[in-house]
Design a protein around this motif. Structure first.
Motif, PDB file in Angstrom:
ATOM      1  N   ALA A 271       2.322   1.787  -3.432  1.00 46.50           N
ATOM      2  CA  ALA A 271       1.304   2.282  -4.357  1.00 46.50           C
ATOM      3  C   ALA A 271       0.996   3.759  -4.096  1.00 46.50           C
ATOM      4  O   ALA A 271       0.838   4.550  -5.030  1.00 46.50           O
ATOM      5  CB  ALA A 271       0.032   1.447  -4.222  1.00 46.50           C
ATOM      6  N   TRP A 272       0.926   4.131  -2.818  1.00 46.97           N
ATOM      7  CA  TRP A 272       0.642   5.528  -2.478  1.00 46.97           C
ATOM      8  C   TRP A 272       1.747   6.449  -2.983  1.00 46.97           C
ATOM      9  O   TRP A 272       1.478   7.486  -3.601  1.00 46.97           O
ATOM     10  CB  TRP A 272       0.464   5.678  -0.969  1.00 46.97           C
ATOM     11  N   THR A 273       2.987   6.113  -2.708  1.00 52.60           N
ATOM     12  CA  THR A 273       4.094   6.979  -3.118  1.00 52.60           C
ATOM     13  C   THR A 273       4.216   7.051  -4.630  1.00 52.60           C
ATOM     14  O   THR A 273       4.607   8.085  -5.175  1.00 52.60           O
ATOM     15  CB  THR A 273       5.414   6.494  -2.503  1.00 52.60           C
ATOM     16  N   ALA A 274       3.887   5.957  -5.319  1.00 56.13           N
ATOM     17  CA  ALA A 274       3.938   5.979  -6.785  1.00 56.13           C
ATOM     18  C   ALA A 274       2.889   6.933  -7.339  1.00 56.13           C
ATOM     19  O   ALA A 274       3.129   7.628  -8.340  1.00 56.13           O
ATOM     20  CB  ALA A 274       3.729   4.571  -7.331  1.00 56.13           C
ATOM     21  N   ALA A 275       1.729   6.986  -6.699  1.00 60.88           N
ATOM     22  CA  ALA A 275       0.641   7.824  -7.193  1.00 60.88           C
ATOM     23  C   ALA A 275       0.750   9.276  -6.758  1.00 60.88           C
ATOM     24  O   ALA A 275       0.387  10.194  -7.510  1.00 60.88           O
ATOM     25  CB  ALA A 275      -0.702   7.239  -6.731  1.00 60.88           C
ATOM     26  N   HIS A 276       1.255   9.513  -5.538  1.00 61.27           N
ATOM     27  CA  HIS A 276       1.211  10.861  -4.966  1.00 61.27           C
ATOM     28  C   HIS A 276       2.586  11.474  -4.697  1.00 61.27           C
ATOM     29  O   HIS A 276       2.660  12.623  -4.276  1.00 61.27           O
ATOM     30  CB  HIS A 276       0.424  10.833  -3.654  1.00 61.27           C
TER      31      HIS A 276
ATOM     32  N   ASP B 105       0.837  -1.214   0.000  1.00 66.91           N
ATOM     33  CA  ASP B 105       0.000   0.000   0.000  1.00 66.91           C
ATOM     34  C   ASP B 105       0.869   1.260   0.000  1.00 66.91           C
ATOM     35  O   ASP B 105       0.543   2.248  -0.673  1.00 66.91           O
ATOM     36  CB  ASP B 105      -0.908   0.010   1.226  1.00 66.91           C
ATOM     37  N   TRP B 106       1.972   1.228   0.765  1.00 62.44           N
ATOM     38  CA  TRP B 106       2.866   2.381   0.817  1.00 62.44           C
ATOM     39  C   TRP B 106       3.513   2.623  -0.544  1.00 62.44           C
ATOM     40  O   TRP B 106       3.587   3.772  -1.010  1.00 62.44           O
ATOM     41  CB  TRP B 106       3.939   2.151   1.879  1.00 62.44           C
TER      42      TRP B 106
END
Length: 571
Positions: A340-345, A337-338
């Protein structure tokens, strides 16, 4: 360890000796079986199920303190393969089971090594484990480990911020000038002026989609950048809201920014910083977030304050913020999840640092980040409200020798050079030398090294002769008086240099210092004798070398010397 596992390990060790089975040895196999037993309750290898090995290796093994002692994590998976081959050969697993489990560990080997390296990149863990061992703690006993941690925590319950050295800050006029230069406030003011006399907003006082698009064209900010500007504009009173008809208007302070009054400029800048620290990622009222991000801004500022004028690596801050959100034992899902979050934001550390820099609180220098004087002032003010006072350095003519030496911990090299030159210029050289040598005799190694370096800038022969028999200063006195040091003196000088390089966060400077001052062919022989030295900071220097020295034999000798020094100190 369960008795059945002990029997398996005993046979495995003998099996290894008879054949060519590359592995890290039976100790790592024993740790694996023990963790399988503790985590799943397995007492027999036949109880293994698909996914068990992957879960233990990725989520349990790296968090066990005993794993920190492994010299080379790259040998762990070969150990597991050898153990599986042994279990199949001795009939404890079928060939089909062993092959399936082997494929399982093959698939996660790369991820396992990355996880173990991430653990190894946090040096205090190894230092802590070495100290536990020196104190006789059984790392396999959770209650014993917790008791040790509680005892150490209770010995000094003050946080590191309460022990920060003093700082020198610019005067109010210069701080206010820096505040007026905030790019973030300038953009927020532009947004506030654009709002005008009456602009409709949503029920949550946010811009409508149409106005957000127009504001983005005006400011060049979109998404979370625009959301952050909006709330900073509100905090700085560049925008006001009418709760009765859901509209916004240009705030009362927008036209007057930047104000001529220094105190007013600093107040508005602080309001902007407070909002930035509360929501540095500009998430606003977003719901269903996978992470809280409630302490991201303040965690970053505290870490930067601890780094003082040298700052901290941006990569380290990224690790700290990730650990803040993921917790001590993140699951595989949390790590995914981390990612994925950093990749998106974007990486939260990078986003936070960029926005703090735009506000003038942080300076980005290469791969490091550090607080600006304005950022340091703001953090000092914040901590004062929490009852934690960071002293200000007095005017140089009023500064004592002790205050000058303390300043060495918090100033850059250029700042410190200017400070010491000014300090020496406004006092008698003999009196300065006497005061500094007293501090050196009573202080830490780092304080002594710095104080002696200042004394060596003046004619202090008479004062060196007066301290020639003082244990901690004798080696320096001999050098200043042109006398040859004996083995004890040489060892003390080396240890002072090592201890002065020590950091609770990173052992690398101690290792670098050790390699610089001690020839490679003399390192082992020195470590074999150094533990006898009655130096109060010897153990932590040896632990740092034992943690991070790239030569295994040297690291092992340093750990052994630290253990012997600790035993000697207790006796």
């Amino acid at each position: 360890m369960d008795s059945r596992h002990a029997r398996v390990i005993h046979e495995f060790a003998r099996w290894e000796e008879r054949g060519d089975h590359p592995s890290a040895g039976s100790e790592d196999a024993a740790l694996l079986l023990d963790l399988l037993h503790r985590h799943f309750g397995h007492t027999d290898p036949a109880e293994l199920r698909p996914g068990d090995l992957a879960e233990v290796l990725l989520e349990v093994f790296p968090q066990d303190l005993r794993a920190v002692l492994i010299d080379d994590s790259a040998t762990v998976v070969p150990t597991v393969r050898a153990l599986l081959a042994f279990l199949a050969e001795t009939g404890r697993l079928s060939d089909e089971q062993a092959a399936g489990f082997t494929r399982e560990v093959d698939e996660i080997e790369s991820e396992f090594l990355d996880t173990m390296r991430a653990t190894a990149d946090w040096p205090p863990v190894r230092v802590m484990v070495d100290r536990m061992i020196a104190d006789g703690v059984d790392l396999a006993d959770p209650d014993g480990v917790q008791e040790w941690l509680d005892a150490r925590g209770g010995a000094d319950d003050r946080g590191p911020l309460e022990r920060l050295p003093p700082v020198r800050l610019p005067d109010t006029a210069n701080l206010a000038a820096a505040a007026r230069g905030s790019e973030l406030l300038a953009a927020a003011r532009e947004l506030g002026l654009w709002v005008g006399e009456r602009r409709p907003v949503t029920e949550s006082d946010e811009l409508t989609a149409e106005d957000a698009a127009e504001a983005g064209r005006l400011t060049g900010a979109t998404g979370s950048d625009l959301a952050l500007l909006w709330v900073v504009a509100e905090a700085a009173e560049f925008i006001d809201f009418d709760d009765y008809d859901a509209t916004a208007r240009t705030g009362s302070l927008a036209a007057d920014w930047p104000p001529g009054d220094d105190a007013a400029a600093l107040r508005q800048w602080q309001r902007g910083l407070a909002q930035l620290l509360a929501d540095p990622l500009g998430l606003g009222s977003a719901e269903d977030l996978p992470f809280a991000f409630t302490t991201t801004g303040m965690t970053a500022m505290v870490a930067l304050l601890s780094g003082r004028s040298d700052g901290i690596p941006r990569s380290l801050l990224a690790q700290l913020l990730a650990a803040e959100e993921l917790g001590e034992h993140p699951t595989r899902q949390a790590r995914e999840d981390w990612a994925a979050w950093t990749a998106a934001h974007g990486d939260p550390a990078a986003v936070t640092l960029d926005r703090l820099a735009r506000h003038g609180a942080v300076e980005l220098v290469g791969d490091h980040a550090r607080l600006t004087p304005l950022g340091t002032w703001a953090m000092r003010e914040e901590l004062r409200h929490e009852g934690i006072d960071i002293p200000l350095l007095p005017p140089v003519e009023q500064m004592s020798a002790h205050e000058l030496v303390d300043a060495a911990e918090s100033l850059t090299d250029d700042e410190l050079t200017a400070e010491r030159v000014a300090w020496l210029a406004c006092r008698d050289a003999g009196a300065a030398a006497a005061d500094l040598l007293q501090v050196a005799a009573e202080g830490t190694a780092a304080q002594r090294v710095f104080a002696v370096s200042v004394v060596n800038e003046v004619d202090a022969e008479a004062h060196w002769r007066q301290v020639a028999e003082t244990l901690s200063l004798r080696p320096y006195a001999k050098a200043a008086l042109g006398e040859d040091p004996d083995d004890f003196d040489a060892a003390w000088l080396v240890t002072d240099q090592l201890a002065a390089s020590w950091s609770p966060v990173d052992p690398t400077p101690v290792v670098d210092c050790f390699n610089d001052v001690v020839p490679a062919d003399l390192q082992l022989s020195l470590l074999n004798e150094l533990w006898r030295l009655p130096h109060p900071e010897l153990i932590q220097a040896l632990e740092a070398i034992g943690t991070a020295h790239p030569v295994k034999e040297v690291a092992k000798a340093a750990r052994k010397a630290a253990f012997k020094a600790a035993n000697s100190a207790r006796s």
